[in-house]
Every structure is written in C-alpha cells, then in structure tokens.
Design an enzyme around this catalytic site. Structure first.
Site, PDB file in Angstrom:
ATOM      1  CB  CYS A   1      -4.842   0.573   8.939  1.00 17.27           C
ATOM      2  SG  CYS A   1      -6.706   1.097   8.368  1.00 17.27           S
TER       3      CYS A   1
ATOM      4  CD  GLU B   1       0.674  -0.726  10.843  1.00 21.60           C
ATOM      5  OE1 GLU B   1       0.919  -1.068   9.438  1.00 21.60           O
ATOM      6  OE2 GLU B   1      -1.142  -0.350  10.606  1.00 21.60           O
TER       7      GLU B   1
ATOM      8  CE  LYS C   1      -0.086  -6.072  -6.308  1.00 18.44           C
ATOM      9  NZ  LYS C   1       0.178  -6.265  -5.518  1.00 18.44           N
TER      10      LYS C   1
ATOM     11  CD  GLU D   1      -7.292   6.557   3.125  1.00 18.30           C
ATOM     12  OE1 GLU D   1      -7.228   5.962   4.430  1.00 18.30           O
ATOM     13  OE2 GLU D   1      -8.066   6.960   2.535  1.00 18.30           O
TER      14      GLU D   1
HETATM   15  P1  NAP Z   1       2.199  -3.712   1.961  1.00 15.26           P
HETATM   16  O1  NAP Z   1       2.971  -4.618   2.040  1.00 15.26           O
HETATM   17  O2  NAP Z   1       2.168  -2.041   1.926  1.00 15.26           O
HETATM   18  O3  NAP Z   1       1.345  -3.700   0.184  1.00 15.26           O
HETATM   19  C1  NAP Z   1       0.715  -2.971  -0.219  1.00 15.26           C
HETATM   20  C2  NAP Z   1       0.158  -3.325  -1.090  1.00 15.26           C
HETATM   21  O4  NAP Z   1       1.253  -2.978  -2.143  1.00 15.26           O
HETATM   22  C3  NAP Z   1       0.403  -4.925  -1.969  1.00 15.26           C
HETATM   23  O5  NAP Z   1      -0.971  -5.135  -3.302  1.00 15.26           O
HETATM   24  C4  NAP Z   1       1.458  -5.312  -2.380  1.00 15.26           C
HETATM   25  O6  NAP Z   1       1.264  -6.280  -3.323  1.00 15.26           O
HETATM   26  C5  NAP Z   1       1.919  -3.709  -2.822  1.00 15.26           C
HETATM   27  N1  NAP Z   1       2.935  -3.579  -2.983  1.00 15.26           N
HETATM   28  C6  NAP Z   1       3.787  -3.883  -1.948  1.00 15.26           C
HETATM   29  N2  NAP Z   1       5.501  -3.501  -2.586  1.00 15.26           N
HETATM   30  C7  NAP Z   1       5.239  -2.223  -3.852  1.00 15.26           C
HETATM   31  C8  NAP Z   1       5.996  -2.130  -4.256  1.00 15.26           C
HETATM   32  N3  NAP Z   1       7.528  -1.652  -4.570  1.00 15.26           N
HETATM   33  N4  NAP Z   1       5.742  -1.071  -5.511  1.00 15.26           N
HETATM   34  C9  NAP Z   1       3.752  -1.066  -5.458  1.00 15.26           C
HETATM   35  N5  NAP Z   1       2.802  -2.260  -4.893  1.00 15.26           N
HETATM   36  C10 NAP Z   1       3.658  -2.491  -3.462  1.00 15.26           C
HETATM   37  O7  NAP Z   1       0.870  -3.432   3.155  1.00 15.26           O
HETATM   38  P2  NAP Z   1       0.144  -4.550   3.705  1.00 15.26           P
HETATM   39  O8  NAP Z   1       0.898  -5.263   4.448  1.00 15.26           O
HETATM   40  O9  NAP Z   1      -0.546  -5.756   2.387  1.00 15.26           O
HETATM   41  O10 NAP Z   1      -1.423  -4.355   4.069  1.00 15.26           O
HETATM   42  C11 NAP Z   1      -0.422  -4.028   5.626  1.00 15.26           C
HETATM   43  C12 NAP Z   1      -0.799  -2.187   5.917  1.00 15.26           C
HETATM   44  O11 NAP Z   1      -1.655  -1.841   5.292  1.00 15.26           O
HETATM   45  C13 NAP Z   1      -0.828  -2.934   7.464  1.00 15.26           C
HETATM   46  O12 NAP Z   1       0.147  -1.045   7.593  1.00 15.26           O
HETATM   47  C14 NAP Z   1      -1.735  -1.336   7.648  1.00 15.26           C
HETATM   48  O13 NAP Z   1      -2.052  -0.412   8.049  1.00 15.26           O
HETATM   49  C15 NAP Z   1      -2.222  -1.157   6.129  1.00 15.26           C
HETATM   50  N6  NAP Z   1      -3.864  -0.879   6.211  1.00 15.26           N
HETATM   51  C16 NAP Z   1      -4.112   0.587   5.648  1.00 15.26           C
HETATM   52  C17 NAP Z   1      -5.478   1.077   5.775  1.00 15.26           C
HETATM   53  C18 NAP Z   1      -6.100   2.157   5.886  1.00 15.26           C
HETATM   54  O14 NAP Z   1      -6.959   2.962   5.777  1.00 15.26           O
HETATM   55  N7  NAP Z   1      -5.035   3.324   6.098  1.00 15.26           N
HETATM   56  C19 NAP Z   1      -6.504  -0.453   5.602  1.00 15.26           C
HETATM   57  C20 NAP Z   1      -6.234  -1.433   5.443  1.00 15.26           C
HETATM   58  C21 NAP Z   1      -4.290  -1.803   5.562  1.00 15.26           C
HETATM   59  P3  NAP Z   1       1.936  -7.570  -2.661  1.00 15.26           P
HETATM   60  O15 NAP Z   1       0.971  -8.327  -2.048  1.00 15.26           O
HETATM   61  O16 NAP Z   1       2.376  -8.461  -4.153  1.00 15.26           O
HETATM   62  O17 NAP Z   1       3.234  -7.865  -2.075  1.00 15.26           O
END
Ligand code: NAP
Length: 485
Positions: free
Chosen positions: A291, A388, A181, A257
């Site tokens: 991140c 962040e 997804k 992650e």
């Molecule tokens: P996010 O809002 O947590 O979303 C990540 C993914 O989860 C998206 O596909 C999102 O879908 C999905 N999602 C959201 N709510 C969900 C739920 N209730 N149930 C299942 N899936 C759900 O994060 P983001 O804004 O896309 O990404 C930025 C974050 O990712 C930052 O905090 C960054 O630090 C972190 N990140 C971490 C790493 C690492 O390797 N540690 C790498 C890259 C990014 P939708 O798009 O449909 O909302």
C-alpha cells in the site's frame, strides 16, 4: 529452512476457543505457491456457524482477559516476540512460499512484524488515564481507558505476518479479544503465528482465527452481531468502504487501513543517489505490492532523464524468480489476475504515448511473473496514474514548478504516504504542509516502523496502527465525575 519441513509444521484448521478444529462444512481451500503454481496445503473453509462460534469464544473470554494485569498481557506479547524471532527462518520461508516475496524481504517482514509484539508488550503497562479538578472546582474528573471489547480483524495477503501482528498485538495489549480473518490467498503465516500465541500461553478464546472461501459469508454474521464492538480492516478501499457501511448499523468502532497511490516527488535539488536508492526501495519492495509502494514518480524535468536512466539500468539487472532462490530481487505477483492487471496498465500508458524504457511484459511459464518495468513521460489521464499498480512498474511524470508538483501529487483520492526528495530544508518543510498524506518519507523510500503511527487520510483510511496511537484504536475513554464532598 527446508520448505517441505515448514509445510508439515503449519496448522491448517480453524482456531476457535484455544483449539484447532475442522470447519462444519467439511470443505477445504487449496493454498498455492505463486512462484510455481504448486499446491502447498489445504486449509479449512469455515461456515457462517463456525464464524459465530469464533465470536462466541471471543465474547466468552472478553471479561476475564480484560481483567488480567497489563504486565501479564505485556509479558505474553514479549514471549511471542522472543519466540518468533528465534523462529524467523521458519516464518520467512512460510511467507515466501505462500506470498512470493524474496526470502530476504520475508526475513525483514518477520523482524518488522515482530516489532509490533515488542512495542505493544511495552505499551500494555503504560495505558494511562487522567485525574483533575473540574474548572468550577466543585468536583474531580477521572478519565479512564477501557478495552473496546471483542474485535474483528481482517487482513490482506501482501504482508501476511505484519498486518496480523499490527492488529493482534495492540488488541491483546489493550485487553480485547479477537477473531482474525486472514486473506484466503496467504493464510498460513497467520495460522502459524496464532499457534505460537497458543504455545506461549495466550488463554483460550483471546485470539481466534477463521479462514473461508467466502469472506462476506463469514464476516457478515460477525459484523451484524451486537456483541462485536470493533472492526479493524486492512485491504482495498473498495472493500473497506463496504465494510464501513455494514459496521455503521452496529455503530462499531472502525479502523481502516486502505489503498494508496503514493507520489514520489524528486526536485531538481535532490541528491540523486539518495533519490534513486529510495525509489528502488519504495517501488520494488514486496514486488511493488505494498500500500506504501511509490505509484507515481513525479520528477523535475532537469533531472528526469538521469533519474529514469539510472532506474532503468538497475532494474534491467534485477533477477526475477522464486523468492526462495539465491539472489532473487523480484518474486512473483500474487496471482494471474494481478499479472493481467499490471500488463493492462502498462499497455494503456504506452498506447497513450508513454515511453517504455525497460521490461513491459509478463514472463511466460509457471508462476505469476512480470518483468521489472519503467515507463517514462506518462501522459495525464493514463490509468496507471489513477490506480494502485501493485506490481514492479515505475511510472514517471515530469514537472517544471513546485506548485505543479504539489498539484500532481495531490491529484488522487488516496492519501496514505508521499515521498519527497529535496536538499532544500525550507522546501521540505513546505511539502510537509502541502502534501495530502497521512505519512511522508522525506529523503527516504521506507517509512514503516512499529513505533510510528501508520495510516492514511482521504480514501486511504481512518485510524492509525503502531505507536501510541495504535493501542488507542482498541481503547474506549470513560469519564467519571466525582463531586467534592
Ligand atoms: P481486499 O481484497 O480488500 O481483501 C482484504 C481482506 O478483506 C481479505 O482478508 C479478504 O478476504 C477480505 N474481504 C474481501 N471481501 C470481503 C467482504 N465482502 N467482507 C469481508 N471481508 C472481505 O484486499 P487485498 O487484495 O487482500 O489487499 C490489497 C489491498 O490492501 C491494497 O489495496 C492495499 O493497498 C491494501 N493494503 C493497505 C494497507 C494499509 O495499511 N493501508 C496495508 C496492506 C494492504 P479474501 O482474501 O478471502 O478475499
């Protein structure tokens, strides 16, 4: 490569059991270009039933896929590596269109993302077990590795290719089928990549993709289904925690992650040229939306003025604009919420007394642009130090002693990566011991590599992606005792 032509080639449907299909809802989701707010294409809005069809396909394909030879799986991954490398301009253009990063960086992500295909193509045939006598000498211990089974892979918007290949490649290499997804804001690169997997001959059901306007409504039925064995998530700590709680019901294997709040520590003995170059890389790659982005610059008071001056002068010359335009250093942020959040963090810091050295405002007009910004002497308690930033903002704090630097660096619930600049070897070794992070860049601003274990401690996550560790996230250990006869 021409943007219009790229968009005509990108698949927009759901990929289930080897076929591109429409959602059962009949609904669609628009995908916009963050550089100009223009509609790129519409994708399918999956229903919970579509999600379960994708799980059905993954479950049906699991045993046959697990029984394929590691060499075969490795060769499929290698073909995918070759083909994506051949089509790097296509993937880079698509990524810039949907996510906004400058084209040169998008090309860099294609190379980085492709490396997971190559690395895990080589790891597939090296999955190893153990065999040996038990200490009593009465039997033989066999330790074998088995694929975990059907896996659910959820990815974020900021690295649309690499976050997908970092999960799909080890899952495939280990013999696991999956449902992917991607983030709703940037689904196109993943859809195009999965079509490439189909093209190289990955069998039906091995990798399936769903897109939805409601992440939870398609994810919950999959996570709650007892046939699922593994959840691998990259995204925010907030969503990761919630998913871990849901995964606990089925005692799923989880890899998380999550978010970061990286300290970037510059000691008085640092090579300032290297520190400035590292800072620019660690901060402005991906428009600060990584991140691993340096979030807090913790700089010794003896060199802080010079460090701040050099950074401000460089960023004042950065070109901000559409990532597909020539010479652009800083593309758009992902959406207007991100622009507003970055603006609020800068305002909070300056209200508390931080000095604004450069930038500081959003850029009016189409697209989600924010000026590259430097704020110095950020006071303790500022929100920008706790959250962040996810934007092109350098926030500088100053310190006097090594202990103070360590205390500042560790004063966060996150622990993904830290950066340290020092020419003193002993000090560098002490920092490896003392800083609480899963990764560290010692005199470098870039740590990501397919051959290295990527991941965090504390609330930055559990598990590691890439390297030898990465495939283990998709393998179970099976122990067998064979008594001596
Ligand atoms: P996010 O809002 O947590 O979303 C990540 C993914 O989860 C998206 O596909 C999102 O879908 C999905 N999602 C959201 N709510 C969900 C739920 N209730 N149930 C299942 N899936 C759900 O994060 P983001 O804004 O896309 O990404 C930025 C974050 O990712 C930052 O905090 C960054 O630090 C972190 N990140 C971490 C790493 C690492 O390797 N540690 C790498 C890259 C990014 P939708 O798009 O449909 O909302």
């Amino acid at each position: 490569m021409d943007a219009k032509e790229v968009l005509t080639k990108v698949p927009t449907q759901l990929f289930v059991n080897g076929k591109w299909v429409n959602s059962s809802t009949g609904k669609k989701i628009p995908v916009y270009n963050p550089a100009n707010d223009e509609l790129l294409v519409e994708i399918q809005d999956a229903s919970p039933a579509d999600a379960l069809s994708a799980l059905d396909a993954a479950v049906a394909a699991q045993d046959e896929w697990a029984a394929t030879s590691p060499r075969y799986r490795g060769e499929l991954l290698r073909k995918a590596f070759d083909l994506i490398t051949e089509r790097k301009e296509f993937f880079a253009t698509l990524m810039t269109l949907e996510m906004g990063k400058p084209y040169a960086e998008a090309l860099g992500e294609v190379a980085y993302g492709a490396e997971f295909l190559r690395w895990f193509s080589e790891e597939a045939p090296r999955i190893a077990g153990r065999f040996g006598s038990n200490p009593e000498g009465t039997g033989q211990i066999i330790v074998a590795k088995r694929p975990v089974g059907p896996s659910f892979l959820i990815t974020p918007w900021n690295f649309p290719l690499a976050m997908a290949t970092r999960k799909i490649a080890p899952a495939m290499a280990a013999g696991c089928t999956s449902i992917v997804k991607p983030a709703t804001l940037t689904p196109l690169t993943t859809l195009a990549f999965v079509d490439l997997l189909r093209e190289v001959g990955v069998p039906a059901g091995v990798v399936n993709v769903i897109t939805s306007s409601s992440a939870s409504s398609v994810s919950n039925p999959i996570i709650e289904d007892s046939r699922l064995r593994k959840l691998s998530f990259t995204g925010s700590t907030e969503v990761g925690k919630m998913l871990m709680q849901k995964a606990a019901n089925g005692v799923l294997r989880v890899s998380m992650e999550l978010g970061g709040n990286a300290p970037f520590v510059v000691f008085e003995d640092a090579d300032l040229d290297k520190a400035v170059a590292g800072a620019l890389q660690a901060k402005f790659r991906n428009i600060g939306q990584a991140c691993t982005a340096a979030n807090r610059f913790i700089v010794h008071e003896d060199v802080a003025d010079e460090f701040a001056r050099r950074i401000s002068e460089t960023v004042a010359g950065y070109k901000v604009g559409d990532g597909l335009a020539e010479g652009v250093n800083i593309g758009p942020l992902i959406d207007q919420d991100a622009v507003a959040k970055v603006g609020e963090l800068v305002e909070d810091a300056t209200k508390r007394g931080a000095k604004l050295l450069s930038g500081g405002s959003k850029i009016d007009g189409a697209g989600n642009f924010f000026q590259p910004t430097v704020v110095d002497t950020v006071p303790a308690g500022s929100e920008i130090l706790a959250q962040e930033i996810f934007g092109p903002v350098v926030a500088i704090q100053r310190f006097k002693t090594e202990d103070e630097a360590v205390a500042l660096a560790n004063s966060t619930e996150y622990g993904l990566v830290s950066y340290v600049f020092t020419e003193d070897l002993n000090r560098g070794m002490r920092m490896i011991q003392r800083l609480e992070s899963g990764m560290m860049g010692l005199n470098t601003g870039l740590v990501s590599n397919a051959a290295a274990p990527f991941g965090g401690v504390k609330q930055s996550g559990v598990g590691r992606e890439g390297s030898f560790e990465g495939i283990n996230e998709y393998l179970e250990t099976k122990y067998v005792l064979v008594p001596n006869s």
